[in-house]
Design a protein around this motif. Structure first.
Motif, mmCIF file in Angstrom:
data_model
loop_
_atom_site.group_PDB
_atom_site.id
_atom_site.type_symbol
_atom_site.label_atom_id
_atom_site.label_comp_id
_atom_site.label_asym_id
_atom_site.label_seq_id
_atom_site.Cartn_x
_atom_site.Cartn_y
_atom_site.Cartn_z
ATOM 1 N N SER A 12 0.835 -1.205 0.000
ATOM 2 C CA SER A 12 0.000 0.000 0.000
ATOM 3 C C SER A 12 0.868 1.254 0.000
ATOM 4 N N GLY A 13 2.032 1.210 0.629
ATOM 5 C CA GLY A 13 2.954 2.345 0.575
ATOM 6 C C GLY A 13 3.497 2.567 -0.826
ATOM 7 N N LEU A 14 3.854 1.475 -1.506
ATOM 8 C CA LEU A 14 4.319 1.589 -2.892
ATOM 9 C C LEU A 14 3.189 2.078 -3.798
ATOM 10 N N ALA A 15 1.972 1.604 -3.533
ATOM 11 C CA ALA A 15 0.824 2.070 -4.313
ATOM 12 C C ALA A 15 0.609 3.570 -4.100
ATOM 13 N N PHE A 16 0.796 4.040 -2.863
ATOM 14 C CA PHE A 16 0.686 5.476 -2.588
ATOM 15 C C PHE A 16 1.690 6.258 -3.426
ATOM 16 N N ILE A 17 2.942 5.823 -3.443
ATOM 17 C CA ILE A 17 3.982 6.530 -4.191
ATOM 18 C C ILE A 17 3.654 6.540 -5.686
ATOM 19 N N ALA A 18 3.296 5.369 -6.235
ATOM 20 C CA ALA A 18 2.975 5.284 -7.662
ATOM 21 C C ALA A 18 1.744 6.122 -7.990
ATOM 22 N N TRP A 53 -8.633 11.870 -7.433
ATOM 23 C CA TRP A 53 -7.458 11.013 -7.609
ATOM 24 C C TRP A 53 -6.569 11.077 -6.370
ATOM 25 N N HIS A 54 -6.307 12.279 -5.912
ATOM 26 C CA HIS A 54 -5.412 12.431 -4.771
ATOM 27 C C HIS A 54 -6.100 12.161 -3.434
ATOM 28 N N TRP A 55 -7.397 12.138 -3.432
ATOM 29 C CA TRP A 55 -8.135 11.671 -2.269
ATOM 30 C C TRP A 55 -7.779 10.201 -2.061
ATOM 31 N N ILE A 56 -7.754 9.451 -3.137
ATOM 32 C CA ILE A 56 -7.359 8.046 -3.057
ATOM 33 C C ILE A 56 -5.890 7.930 -2.668
ATOM 34 N N SER A 57 -5.044 8.832 -3.179
ATOM 35 C CA SER A 57 -3.632 8.829 -2.769
ATOM 36 C C SER A 57 -3.530 8.960 -1.255
ATOM 37 N N PHE A 58 -4.319 9.865 -0.680
ATOM 38 C CA PHE A 58 -4.297 10.031 0.771
ATOM 39 C C PHE A 58 -4.799 8.779 1.478
ATOM 40 N N ASP A 59 -5.845 8.133 0.949
ATOM 41 C CA ASP A 59 -6.325 6.871 1.525
ATOM 42 C C ASP A 59 -5.198 5.840 1.580
ATOM 43 N N LEU A 60 -4.448 5.734 0.491
ATOM 44 C CA LEU A 60 -3.337 4.778 0.452
ATOM 45 C C LEU A 60 -2.267 5.138 1.487
ATOM 46 N N LEU A 61 -1.958 6.413 1.631
ATOM 47 C CA LEU A 61 -0.984 6.845 2.632
ATOM 48 C C LEU A 61 -1.482 6.538 4.042
ATOM 49 N N SER A 64 -1.596 2.715 4.694
ATOM 50 C CA SER A 64 -0.232 2.207 4.797
ATOM 51 C C SER A 64 0.380 2.591 6.140
ATOM 52 N N THR A 65 0.182 3.829 6.549
ATOM 53 C CA THR A 65 0.704 4.288 7.835
ATOM 54 C C THR A 65 0.116 3.479 8.991
ATOM 55 N N LEU A 66 -1.200 3.260 8.957
ATOM 56 C CA LEU A 66 -1.832 2.452 10.006
ATOM 57 C C LEU A 66 -1.268 1.035 10.036
ATOM 58 N N LEU A 67 -1.089 0.434 8.861
ATOM 59 C CA LEU A 67 -0.542 -0.921 8.818
ATOM 60 C C LEU A 67 0.884 -0.966 9.367
ATOM 61 N N PHE A 68 1.717 0.008 9.008
ATOM 62 C CA PHE A 68 3.079 0.061 9.552
ATOM 63 C C PHE A 68 3.055 0.267 11.069
ATOM 64 N N LEU A 69 2.156 1.111 11.555
ATOM 65 C CA LEU A 69 2.041 1.311 12.996
ATOM 66 C C LEU A 69 1.652 0.022 13.708
ATOM 67 N N ILE A 70 0.741 -0.734 13.118
ATOM 68 C CA ILE A 70 0.328 -2.004 13.720
ATOM 69 C C ILE A 70 1.496 -2.990 13.759
ATOM 70 N N VAL A 71 2.281 -3.034 12.692
ATOM 71 C CA VAL A 71 3.393 -3.983 12.621
ATOM 72 C C VAL A 71 4.520 -3.607 13.581
ATOM 73 N N PHE A 72 4.863 -2.331 13.657
ATOM 74 C CA PHE A 72 6.089 -1.935 14.353
ATOM 75 C C PHE A 72 5.900 -1.265 15.720
ATOM 76 N N TYR A 89 -12.073 -2.815 3.763
ATOM 77 C CA TYR A 89 -11.880 -1.592 2.990
ATOM 78 C C TYR A 89 -11.187 -1.896 1.662
ATOM 79 N N TYR A 90 -10.076 -2.647 1.713
ATOM 80 C CA TYR A 90 -9.345 -2.975 0.485
ATOM 81 C C TYR A 90 -10.141 -3.923 -0.406
ATOM 82 N N LEU A 91 -10.816 -4.905 0.170
ATOM 83 C CA LEU A 91 -11.641 -5.795 -0.651
ATOM 84 C C LEU A 91 -12.800 -5.022 -1.279
#
Length: 133
Positions: A12-18, A53-61, A64-72, A89-91
């Protein structure tokens, strides 16, 4: 460490960047040039599309941030519940993507060329896999 959730966070982080940088370059390609003859209306609609378009970019950011917070970290409470919401949400995003392709004008290999639905399902699946371990 929850490896499936980490992979989902990375994807999701890579998707945000792309989405943010490559996608914005692509959406600029369809910007209307004609400012005369109804050009204002077309530019307004294009700008609204770019904002969406960038609303979705923010969703991806954000996801991704929430997932990284959960992991680390341990700062997120009710991780299982939040992961369930993020998985749904992703499905849901993937399903909307497929429905939109289905109801839109067809073109050769449309489901392959617009492959993002597969990425969204993969991220959602990884999240649900991470919940189960």
């Amino acid at each position: 460490m929850n490896i499936p959730v980490l992979i989902a966070a990375i994807l999701s982080g890579l998707a945000f960047i792309a989405h943010t940088f490559v996608g914005d370059r692509e959406i600029k390609m369809i910007k209307p040039e004609d400012t005369q003859n109804d050009g204002h209306n077309k530019v307004e609609k294009w700008t609204m599309s770019r904002c969406g378009w960038h609303w979705i970019s923010f969703d991806l950011l954000a996801t991704s941030t929430l997932l990284f917070l959960i992991v680390f970290t341990s700062v997120i409470i009710h991780e299982q519940f939040l992961l369930t919401i993020l998985g749904i949400y992703y499905l849901g995003y993937g399903t909307v993507w497929l429905i939109t392709i289905t109801v839109s004008q067809s073109f050769p290999n449309n489901y392959v060329r617009l492959w993002q639905w597969g990425l969204l399902y993969t991220i959602g699946g990884l999240i649900f896999w991470g919940i189960s371990i």
